[in-house]
Write a protein that holds these residues in place. Structure first.
Motif, mmCIF file in Angstrom:
data_model
loop_
_atom_site.group_PDB
_atom_site.id
_atom_site.type_symbol
_atom_site.label_atom_id
_atom_site.label_comp_id
_atom_site.label_asym_id
_atom_site.label_seq_id
_atom_site.Cartn_x
_atom_site.Cartn_y
_atom_site.Cartn_z
ATOM 1 N N PRO A 117 0.821 -1.216 0.000
ATOM 2 C CA PRO A 117 0.000 0.000 0.000
ATOM 3 C C PRO A 117 0.855 1.266 0.000
ATOM 4 O O PRO A 117 1.950 1.299 0.564
ATOM 5 C CB PRO A 117 -0.799 -0.098 1.295
ATOM 6 N N ALA A 118 0.342 2.283 -0.648
ATOM 7 C CA ALA A 118 1.006 3.584 -0.696
ATOM 8 C C ALA A 118 0.003 4.645 -0.278
ATOM 9 O O ALA A 118 -1.203 4.500 -0.493
ATOM 10 C CB ALA A 118 1.532 3.860 -2.093
ATOM 11 N N TYR A 119 0.531 5.690 0.319
ATOM 12 C CA TYR A 119 -0.308 6.755 0.847
ATOM 13 C C TYR A 119 0.140 8.101 0.297
ATOM 14 O O TYR A 119 1.337 8.355 0.171
ATOM 15 C CB TYR A 119 -0.228 6.780 2.378
ATOM 16 N N PHE A 136 -10.076 7.543 0.744
ATOM 17 C CA PHE A 136 -9.667 8.527 1.740
ATOM 18 C C PHE A 136 -9.521 7.811 3.074
ATOM 19 O O PHE A 136 -10.442 7.145 3.526
ATOM 20 C CB PHE A 136 -10.705 9.639 1.873
ATOM 21 N N VAL A 137 -8.364 7.950 3.688
ATOM 22 C CA VAL A 137 -8.138 7.412 5.022
ATOM 23 C C VAL A 137 -8.572 8.451 6.042
ATOM 24 O O VAL A 137 -9.192 8.134 7.039
ATOM 25 C CB VAL A 137 -6.655 7.030 5.225
ATOM 26 N N LEU A 138 -8.244 9.701 5.760
ATOM 27 C CA LEU A 138 -8.702 10.793 6.619
ATOM 28 C C LEU A 138 -8.771 12.087 5.838
ATOM 29 O O LEU A 138 -8.075 12.281 4.858
ATOM 30 C CB LEU A 138 -7.809 10.950 7.861
ATOM 31 N N ARG A 139 -9.678 12.906 6.258
ATOM 32 C CA ARG A 139 -9.833 14.269 5.740
ATOM 33 C C ARG A 139 -10.129 15.117 6.960
ATOM 34 O O ARG A 139 -11.266 15.203 7.400
ATOM 35 C CB ARG A 139 -10.997 14.362 4.753
ATOM 36 N N MET A 177 -5.297 12.223 3.858
ATOM 37 C CA MET A 177 -4.504 11.039 3.558
ATOM 38 C C MET A 177 -5.317 10.124 2.653
ATOM 39 O O MET A 177 -6.466 9.805 2.949
ATOM 40 C CB MET A 177 -4.110 10.284 4.831
ATOM 41 N N LEU A 178 -4.704 9.738 1.543
ATOM 42 C CA LEU A 178 -5.310 8.823 0.579
ATOM 43 C C LEU A 178 -4.521 7.525 0.580
ATOM 44 O O LEU A 178 -3.302 7.532 0.749
ATOM 45 C CB LEU A 178 -5.252 9.413 -0.832
ATOM 46 N N GLU A 179 -5.209 6.417 0.356
ATOM 47 C CA GLU A 179 -4.546 5.119 0.258
ATOM 48 C C GLU A 179 -4.792 4.532 -1.124
ATOM 49 O O GLU A 179 -5.921 4.537 -1.619
ATOM 50 C CB GLU A 179 -5.085 4.154 1.312
ATOM 51 N N PHE A 180 -3.719 4.009 -1.712
ATOM 52 C CA PHE A 180 -3.790 3.323 -3.003
ATOM 53 C C PHE A 180 -3.095 1.971 -2.876
ATOM 54 O O PHE A 180 -2.338 1.742 -1.932
ATOM 55 C CB PHE A 180 -3.103 4.161 -4.093
#
Length: 94
Positions: free
Chosen positions: A2-4, A35-38, A56-59
């Motif tokens: 995973p990448a953020y 979205f992990v957090l906004r 924070m976005l997760e891909f």
């Protein structure tokens, strides 16, 4: 792996930034991201935080995260953001 993408944002035009926020989720989803957090406000437990927003976005991986960031779809949203805020984007793997 995973990448953020971690983003710190300083908003100068809240109304225009709302337009950006409406466009971005579909572009993230199209690349399998989430979205992990906004968040705002951010509470600094050590050091200082002087920005308006943290995102924070997760891909699935760094390659997919880069493809999203440079995609035609996100570039249209980015253009709106650039007129409404200053942001710094950071790409990290877990």
């Amino acid at each position: 792996m995973p990448a953020y993408i971690i983003v710190q944002v300083d908003i100068s035009d809240p109304q225009q930034y709302e337009a950006y926020k409406k466009l971005t989720p579909d572009t993230v989803k199209a690349f399998g991201g989430k979205f992990v957090l906004r968040g705002n406000p951010v509470e600094a437990l050590e050091g200082s935080w002087d920005h308006d927003r943290l995102v924070m976005l997760e891909f699935a991986d760094k390659e997919t995260a880069r493809k999203w960031y440079y995609s035609k779809e996100y570039q249209a949203a980015k253009e709106i953001r650039e007129s409404a805020a200053k942001a710094k984007f950071f790409l990290v793997e877990s």
